[in-house]
Design a protein around this motif. Sequence first.
Motif, short mmCIF file in Angstrom:
data_model
loop_
_atom_site.label_atom_id
_atom_site.label_comp_id
_atom_site.label_asym_id
_atom_site.label_seq_id
_atom_site.Cartn_x
_atom_site.Cartn_y
_atom_site.Cartn_z
N PHE A 75 -19.29 -8.32 2.66
CA PHE A 75 -18.87 -7.11 1.94
C PHE A 75 -19.20 -7.20 0.45
N GLU A 76 -20.42 -7.60 0.16
CA GLU A 76 -20.86 -7.73 -1.23
C GLU A 76 -20.79 -6.40 -1.96
N ASP A 77 -20.87 -5.30 -1.22
CA ASP A 77 -20.82 -3.96 -1.82
C ASP A 77 -19.40 -3.44 -1.97
N GLY A 78 -18.42 -4.22 -1.52
CA GLY A 78 -17.03 -3.78 -1.60
C GLY A 78 -16.36 -4.20 -2.90
N VAL A 79 -15.13 -3.71 -3.10
CA VAL A 79 -14.36 -4.02 -4.31
C VAL A 79 -12.95 -4.45 -3.90
N LEU A 80 -12.54 -5.64 -4.30
CA LEU A 80 -11.19 -6.10 -3.99
C LEU A 80 -10.18 -5.17 -4.66
N CYS A 81 -9.16 -4.78 -3.91
CA CYS A 81 -8.17 -3.85 -4.46
C CYS A 81 -6.77 -4.21 -3.96
N LEU A 82 -5.78 -3.55 -4.51
CA LEU A 82 -4.38 -3.72 -4.12
C LEU A 82 -4.01 -5.19 -3.96
N ASP A 83 -3.46 -5.61 -2.80
CA ASP A 83 -2.96 -6.97 -2.62
C ASP A 83 -4.01 -8.03 -2.92
N SER A 84 -5.26 -7.80 -2.50
CA SER A 84 -6.30 -8.81 -2.70
C SER A 84 -6.64 -8.96 -4.18
N ALA A 85 -6.68 -7.85 -4.91
CA ALA A 85 -6.94 -7.92 -6.35
C ALA A 85 -5.77 -8.60 -7.06
N PHE A 123 -11.68 3.66 2.27
CA PHE A 123 -12.88 4.46 2.08
C PHE A 123 -12.66 5.46 0.93
N THR A 124 -13.59 5.46 -0.01
CA THR A 124 -13.40 6.29 -1.19
C THR A 124 -14.71 6.88 -1.68
N GLU A 125 -14.61 7.84 -2.58
CA GLU A 125 -15.80 8.48 -3.16
C GLU A 125 -16.57 7.46 -4.00
N PRO A 126 -17.89 7.54 -4.03
CA PRO A 126 -18.71 6.58 -4.79
C PRO A 126 -18.32 6.47 -6.26
N GLU A 127 -18.05 7.61 -6.90
CA GLU A 127 -17.72 7.57 -8.34
C GLU A 127 -16.35 6.94 -8.57
N VAL A 128 -15.45 7.08 -7.62
CA VAL A 128 -14.12 6.46 -7.72
C VAL A 128 -14.24 4.96 -7.44
N LEU A 129 -15.11 4.62 -6.50
CA LEU A 129 -15.31 3.22 -6.12
C LEU A 129 -15.76 2.36 -7.29
N CYS A 130 -16.66 2.89 -8.10
CA CYS A 130 -17.24 2.08 -9.19
C CYS A 130 -16.43 2.14 -10.48
N LEU A 131 -15.43 3.01 -10.56
CA LEU A 131 -14.63 3.15 -11.78
C LEU A 131 -13.85 1.86 -12.08
N GLY A 132 -14.20 1.20 -13.16
CA GLY A 132 -13.47 0.00 -13.56
C GLY A 132 -13.78 -1.23 -12.73
N ALA A 133 -14.86 -1.18 -11.96
CA ALA A 133 -15.21 -2.33 -11.13
C ALA A 133 -16.11 -3.30 -11.88
N LYS A 134 -15.94 -4.56 -11.60
CA LYS A 134 -16.79 -5.60 -12.16
C LYS A 134 -17.02 -6.66 -11.08
N TYR A 146 -11.50 -4.69 -9.30
CA TYR A 146 -11.16 -3.76 -10.37
C TYR A 146 -10.54 -4.49 -11.56
N GLU A 147 -10.81 -3.98 -12.76
CA GLU A 147 -10.17 -4.51 -13.95
C GLU A 147 -8.66 -4.36 -13.77
N LYS A 148 -7.93 -5.18 -14.47
CA LYS A 148 -6.47 -5.20 -14.30
C LYS A 148 -5.84 -3.83 -14.56
N GLU A 149 -6.37 -3.13 -15.55
CA GLU A 149 -5.80 -1.80 -15.87
C GLU A 149 -6.02 -0.81 -14.74
N ARG A 150 -7.20 -0.82 -14.14
CA ARG A 150 -7.47 0.06 -13.00
C ARG A 150 -6.61 -0.38 -11.81
N MET A 151 -6.51 -1.68 -11.61
CA MET A 151 -5.72 -2.21 -10.50
C MET A 151 -4.26 -1.75 -10.60
#
Length: 206
Positions: A75-85, A123-134, A146-151
């Motif tokens: 899942f290289e294209d994914g973004v860790l979120c919520l509990d995992s972040a 599953f989310t919109e592409p523009e929402v997915l990349c917001l604040g991602a690193k 996601y950056e801590k603030e977005r998280m």
Amino acid sequence: MGKREEKKELLMKQIIELLEKNNGLVKTSQLYELNMDFRKIQNLVAEGVLQRVKNGYYGMGFQNRDEETIVSSLFEDGVLCLDSALYYYHYLREKPYCWHIAVDKNTSKSRFRMDYPLVQPYFTEPEVLCLGAKRVPLGSGTIGIYEKERMICDCLKFEEKLEREVLKNALQCYIREPNKDIQKLMEYARARRVVQKIQNRIGVWL
């Protein structure tokens, strides 16, 4: 060495090169491009040369790899979120029982049909997915987070998905952050529509 052995040795070399280029994973379609068919692939699996990681994906020695490496490979294209972040940032002490990963809404759901490791996709919109991602290192690969603030904004937006104590601890950890960026936090809060929640839950401490 006979021709048959030479062909197999060349094939193995090509497979290993593919695996090295793709973080230890190779797709069935990529094996087909090496003039292999399903029977040949299954023969290599039976011989213990290849391991079926999940539907459509194969690897070598994958059962000896850690969860982090498997997740970053698949899942290289994914973004860790919520509990995992939260866990990645040490806002959560115990490792979540499954991986929480945000992905493009157009991603095939079949990618997540696997017994190990367990993955919960969002599953989310592409523009929402990349917001604040690193990108950050995970196992022997990298993945988005996601950056801590977005998280924090997402934790408040989807607080029903988190245990009450987990959310409380996350907010307290952020309040204690020495390098927190309040301006960035409010920018994400407006984008995620949680300004009121930010003001009500942690505004007095910022």
